[in-house]
Design an enzyme around this catalytic site. Structure first.
Site, PDB file in Angstrom:
ATOM      1  N   ARG A 224      39.570  43.648  36.636  1.00 48.39           N
ATOM      2  CA  ARG A 224      40.033  45.033  36.527  1.00 48.39           C
ATOM      3  C   ARG A 224      38.891  45.873  35.954  1.00 48.39           C
ATOM      4  NH1 ARG A 224      43.553  44.116  39.526  1.00 48.39           N
ATOM      5  NH2 ARG A 224      45.802  44.260  39.197  1.00 48.39           N
ATOM      6  N   HIS A 272      38.119  47.676  45.475  1.00 46.03           N
ATOM      7  CA  HIS A 272      39.258  46.913  44.945  1.00 46.03           C
ATOM      8  C   HIS A 272      39.976  46.151  46.070  1.00 46.03           C
ATOM      9  CE1 HIS A 272      42.632  46.632  41.718  1.00 46.03           C
ATOM     10  NE2 HIS A 272      42.659  45.564  42.541  1.00 46.03           N
TER      11      HIS A 272
HETATM   12  P1  NDP Z   1      46.019  34.076  35.615  1.00 45.54           P
HETATM   13  O1  NDP Z   1      47.038  34.617  34.679  1.00 45.54           O
HETATM   14  O2  NDP Z   1      46.319  32.861  36.388  1.00 45.54           O
HETATM   15  O3  NDP Z   1      44.670  33.787  34.793  1.00 45.54           O
HETATM   16  C1  NDP Z   1      44.239  34.601  33.760  1.00 45.54           C
HETATM   17  C2  NDP Z   1      43.179  33.868  32.970  1.00 45.54           C
HETATM   18  O4  NDP Z   1      42.655  34.734  31.967  1.00 45.54           O
HETATM   19  C3  NDP Z   1      43.747  32.637  32.245  1.00 45.54           C
HETATM   20  O5  NDP Z   1      42.811  31.592  32.284  1.00 45.54           O
HETATM   21  C4  NDP Z   1      43.904  33.136  30.802  1.00 45.54           C
HETATM   22  O6  NDP Z   1      43.793  32.108  29.836  1.00 45.54           O
HETATM   23  C5  NDP Z   1      42.719  34.068  30.719  1.00 45.54           C
HETATM   24  N1  NDP Z   1      42.908  35.026  29.630  1.00 45.54           N
HETATM   25  C6  NDP Z   1      43.826  36.011  29.519  1.00 45.54           C
HETATM   26  N2  NDP Z   1      43.693  36.651  28.345  1.00 45.54           N
HETATM   27  C7  NDP Z   1      42.678  36.046  27.697  1.00 45.54           C
HETATM   28  C8  NDP Z   1      42.073  36.229  26.430  1.00 45.54           C
HETATM   29  N3  NDP Z   1      42.488  37.191  25.590  1.00 45.54           N
HETATM   30  N4  NDP Z   1      41.053  35.417  26.088  1.00 45.54           N
HETATM   31  C9  NDP Z   1      40.639  34.438  26.913  1.00 45.54           C
HETATM   32  N5  NDP Z   1      41.171  34.202  28.124  1.00 45.54           N
HETATM   33  C10 NDP Z   1      42.179  35.011  28.519  1.00 45.54           C
HETATM   34  O7  NDP Z   1      45.607  35.282  36.568  1.00 45.54           O
HETATM   35  P2  NDP Z   1      44.986  35.211  38.046  1.00 45.54           P
HETATM   36  O8  NDP Z   1      43.862  34.250  38.049  1.00 45.54           O
HETATM   37  O9  NDP Z   1      46.064  35.037  39.042  1.00 45.54           O
HETATM   38  O10 NDP Z   1      44.452  36.715  38.186  1.00 45.54           O
HETATM   39  C11 NDP Z   1      43.480  37.205  37.306  1.00 45.54           C
HETATM   40  C12 NDP Z   1      43.298  38.701  37.479  1.00 45.54           C
HETATM   41  O11 NDP Z   1      42.589  38.981  38.690  1.00 45.54           O
HETATM   42  C13 NDP Z   1      44.587  39.530  37.646  1.00 45.54           C
HETATM   43  O12 NDP Z   1      45.184  39.769  36.400  1.00 45.54           O
HETATM   44  C14 NDP Z   1      44.086  40.795  38.308  1.00 45.54           C
HETATM   45  O13 NDP Z   1      43.745  41.742  37.312  1.00 45.54           O
HETATM   46  C15 NDP Z   1      42.810  40.342  39.033  1.00 45.54           C
HETATM   47  N6  NDP Z   1      42.945  40.448  40.494  1.00 45.54           N
HETATM   48  C16 NDP Z   1      42.071  41.279  41.161  1.00 45.54           C
HETATM   49  C17 NDP Z   1      42.121  41.374  42.534  1.00 45.54           C
HETATM   50  C18 NDP Z   1      41.134  42.208  43.279  1.00 45.54           C
HETATM   51  O14 NDP Z   1      41.318  42.430  44.486  1.00 45.54           O
HETATM   52  N7  NDP Z   1      40.081  42.674  42.651  1.00 45.54           N
HETATM   53  C19 NDP Z   1      43.123  40.621  43.314  1.00 45.54           C
HETATM   54  C20 NDP Z   1      43.969  39.766  42.518  1.00 45.54           C
HETATM   55  C21 NDP Z   1      43.869  39.700  41.158  1.00 45.54           C
HETATM   56  P3  NDP Z   1      44.897  30.922  29.743  1.00 45.54           P
HETATM   57  O15 NDP Z   1      44.749  30.127  31.023  1.00 45.54           O
HETATM   58  O16 NDP Z   1      44.484  30.140  28.559  1.00 45.54           O
HETATM   59  O17 NDP Z   1      46.238  31.600  29.638  1.00 45.54           O
HETATM   60  C1  OXD Z   2      46.146  42.184  42.223  1.00 51.01           C
HETATM   61  C2  OXD Z   2      45.199  43.077  42.881  1.00 51.01           C
HETATM   62  O1  OXD Z   2      46.255  42.191  41.001  1.00 51.01           O
HETATM   63  O2  OXD Z   2      45.198  43.124  44.141  1.00 51.01           O
HETATM   64  O3  OXD Z   2      46.844  41.432  42.949  1.00 51.01           O
HETATM   65  O4  OXD Z   2      44.420  43.739  42.201  1.00 51.01           O
END
Ligand code: NDP
Ligand code: OXD
Length: 309
Positions: A224, A272
């Site tokens: 993000r 995005h």
């Molecule tokens: P997940 O919830 O599966 O993974 C999030 C990861 O971030 C986890 O490993 C989590 O740790 C870690 N995390 C969260 N908060 C912290 C913190 N404070 N400190 C350390 N680690 C942290 O999410 P996804 O992988 O499914 O998606 C990730 C992000 O990708 C989405 O939230 C979205 O914003 C973005 N996205 C962007 C897209 C685009 O087109 N650009 C498309 C899809 C998604 P833990 O495993 O220990 O909980």
């Molecule tokens: C998502 C994205 O969070 O597309 O799925 O950004």
């Protein structure tokens, strides 16, 4: 009972057709034509306009049609007592794997520099290093980060993941929590940010953390825009602390025409779309979740609202 589709950006008719197949017994309504509010059991949302999710007395759950729920949790009128799910699906995973692997290879193989050389008609061979000498770090090592890591490991890159909790993932060095962030950054030549946007991660790509990376590192932000302090990225590019950045997400989207990122020679901008929700397969996953909730089961991708992801 009814499903209410709320999105200012997605085409409802595409989703209506998919839901007619995936969940034929349910009425599909499109906001703002909400009809009788008592009939609405589920909200299907993507970037819902503020205030649009309140006032449904029989709501069973809110289903986000994307992975990141920051747009939903940011609404002060979100009904907080109703379960919220996020999308965990194959389409998003496959899209993100393609994007991350492509961006890493792009910088690793100096394609950004060849592009500039072509513009100058310069035939110069840039020395190549093997993937084993280019360390990739994935900040946010969840569903999407792990899927990308699997392919990067297979290609021979030393990969590390940083997450809140420790992971056991084949071939990947796990770093956990704020106490291990500096060590993770110090061993990272290409930083891929894939964390959710929360109060804890907001602005994590800042001057202090960028300074922990080895000099002339690369940044790929696919999480993000709010994860990054954009001025600090520009400053790091100006000093050479960052050699290049691929930015898919921004604090303001669409990226305004006056943003210096558009024309920066060492920055690639994409709108995005690192991974996009595919209505066909996603409607099946969302329908499965609706059936699970109706059956009293725990749905896939249940969001912990206190943790914000
Ligand atoms: P997940 O919830 O599966 O993974 C999030 C990861 O971030 C986890 O490993 C989590 O740790 C870690 N995390 C969260 N908060 C912290 C913190 N404070 N400190 C350390 N680690 C942290 O999410 P996804 O992988 O499914 O998606 C990730 C992000 O990708 C989405 O939230 C979205 O914003 C973005 N996205 C962007 C897209 C685009 O087109 N650009 C498309 C899809 C998604 P833990 O495993 O220990 O909980
Ligand atoms: C998502 C994205 O969070 O597309 O799925 O950004």
């Amino acid at each position: 009972m009814a499903l209410l589709f709320i999105s200012a950006v997605e085409d409802p008719e595409v989703w209506r057709a998919e839901f007619a197949r995936a969940l034929p017994g349910d009425e599909f309504r499109v906001w703002p034509e909400v009809g009788n509010r008592s009939d609405v059991e589920f909200l299907l949302v993507w970037r819902p306009p503020p205030g649009s999710m309140k006032g449904f007395p029989n709501l069973k759950a809110i289903l986000n049609m994307g992975a990141g729920v920051d747009y939903v949790l940011g609404d002060p009128d979100l009904p907080r007592d109703v379960p919220l799910t996020r999308l965990v699906d194959r389409g998003l995973r496959e899209g993100m794997v393609e994007f991350v692997v492509h961006a890493v290879l792009h910088f690793h193989r100096n394609f950004h520099r060849y592009r500039a050389q072509q513009a100058a008609k310069a035939w110069i061979d840039i020395p190549q290093i093997l993937p084993g000498a280019r360390r990739v770090g994935i900040l946010g090592f969840g569903q999407l980060g792990q899927a990308a890591a699997q392919v990067l490991v297979a290609l021979g890159f030393p990969v590390a993941g940083w997450s809140r909790t420790r992971k056991q993932f084949p071939g990947v060095e796990s770093f956990a929590g704020p106490g291990e962030l500096a060590k993770f950054l110090a061993r990272t030549d290409i930083l891929v940010t894939l964390a959710p946007l929360t109060r804890e991660t907001e602005g994590i790509v800042n001057a202090a953390n960028l300074a922990q990376l080895p000099r002339r590192a690369y940044l790929v932000n696919a999480g993000r825009g709010g994860l990054a302090v954009e001025e600090d990225i520009l400053a790091a590019l100006a000093t050479g602390q960052l050699a290049g950045a691929w930015l898919d997400v921004f604090r303001r989207e669409p990226l305004p025409p006056e943003s210096p990122f558009w024309t920066h020679p060492n920055v690639i901008v994409t709108p995005h779309n690192a991974a996009v929700t595919q209505p066909g397969p996603s409607a099946l996953d969302l329908a499965d979740n609706i059936r699970a909730i109706r059956a009293g089961l725990v749905p896939n991708g249940l969001v912990d609202k206190a943790r914000e992801y």
